[in-house]
Scaffold this motif. Sequence first.
Motif, PDB file in Angstrom:
ATOM      1  N   VAL A  63       0.406   4.589  -8.777  1.00 33.82           N
ATOM      2  CA  VAL A  63      -0.814   3.799  -8.610  1.00 33.82           C
ATOM      3  C   VAL A  63      -1.847   4.306  -9.612  1.00 33.82           C
ATOM      4  O   VAL A  63      -2.091   5.509  -9.712  1.00 33.82           O
ATOM      5  CB  VAL A  63      -1.354   3.910  -7.181  1.00 33.82           C
ATOM      6  N   HIS A  65      -5.348   4.828 -10.208  1.00 26.86           N
ATOM      7  CA  HIS A  65      -6.630   4.900  -9.510  1.00 26.86           C
ATOM      8  C   HIS A  65      -7.728   5.230 -10.516  1.00 26.86           C
ATOM      9  O   HIS A  65      -7.491   5.979 -11.467  1.00 26.86           O
ATOM     10  CB  HIS A  65      -6.574   5.970  -8.414  1.00 26.86           C
ATOM     11  N   GLU A 221      -2.791   2.990  -2.298  1.00 28.31           N
ATOM     12  CA  GLU A 221      -4.173   2.813  -2.734  1.00 28.31           C
ATOM     13  C   GLU A 221      -5.150   3.282  -1.667  1.00 28.31           C
ATOM     14  O   GLU A 221      -6.138   3.969  -1.964  1.00 28.31           O
ATOM     15  CB  GLU A 221      -4.445   1.349  -3.087  1.00 28.31           C
ATOM     16  N   ASP A 225      -7.835   6.355  -1.927  1.00 26.81           N
ATOM     17  CA  ASP A 225      -9.269   6.141  -1.723  1.00 26.81           C
ATOM     18  C   ASP A 225      -9.856   7.147  -0.740  1.00 26.81           C
ATOM     19  O   ASP A 225     -11.023   7.538  -0.866  1.00 26.81           O
ATOM     20  CB  ASP A 225      -9.520   4.718  -1.220  1.00 26.81           C
TER      21      ASP A 225
END
Length: 303
Positions: A63, A65, A221, A225
């Motif tokens: 991912v 980010h 995700e 976060d």
Amino acid sequence: MAVSLREYRARIRSTESMKKITRAMELIAASRIIKAQQRAQSAAPYARELTRAVSALATYSNVDHPMTTEPEDPQRAAILIVTSDRGLAGAYSSSAIKEAERLVATLTEEGKEVRTYICGRKGQAYYKFRERPVVQSWSGFSDQPSYDAAAEVGDALIDAFMASEGDSSVDEVHVVYTRFRSMLVQEPTAVRLLPLEVVEGEERPASDEVLPLYEFEPSAEAVLDKLLPRYVQSRIFFAFLQAAASELAARQKAMKSATDNAEELIKKYTRIANQARQAGITQEISEIVGGVNALADANAASE
């Protein structure tokens, strides 16, 4: 000569008072540094396990980010400088500021605009005296940092990094603090905090080795976060704990040197005062003997 002797005695008394103060501050720092070391050691396992979790997440989630993505053309960099709130700690704060100045020069040579964040009244005073801009500053917790303070600082830096294009946004975040090596060695250190450079510290698995499988709930995700801000706050808190232990060690060393210097001054002033006292006594005896001889000569002449 008597006036000079009184001056030396007054200096001895003032130096003895100063010695009592520096000795007390040395003992206070020595008693508090043990607790500071224990706090730093107790925070290390949490930081280590959080680093492993972030390492696994960054390695196996695939991912991209914003907090782990390198910008193509970084233009602005933020620097958090960790100094002390109080003085009498030798070169502790000045060493951190010098390390920050070297980092500023390096980033400026790379064509990046530097924005400064400061923790500690000593750093605030340094930049205020030189009329240098500071985006945000914090104080009041340098020798006893709390996680709430680290979270507040971390949130401010994360907001600046995650901000969209504008005057408040930055592309990099660096932290300058003093790492505690031992009671005799405290090393000013500059690390890049954002974008995250997660280093596990273990050897990577071989190509034929079976890799572990990870499942992320609800999603990679969402986990990123929540986890990455905690990771940033944890690293800042660990830096604060290291800096607090370094500050107390530097203060203890500085106060011990001040106490030793006070003892040397007391010995010096005592020796000079004794010499002055002996010189005064010798002069008085000479005057008395001279007066007696002169009186005897006058009596002999009158006879």
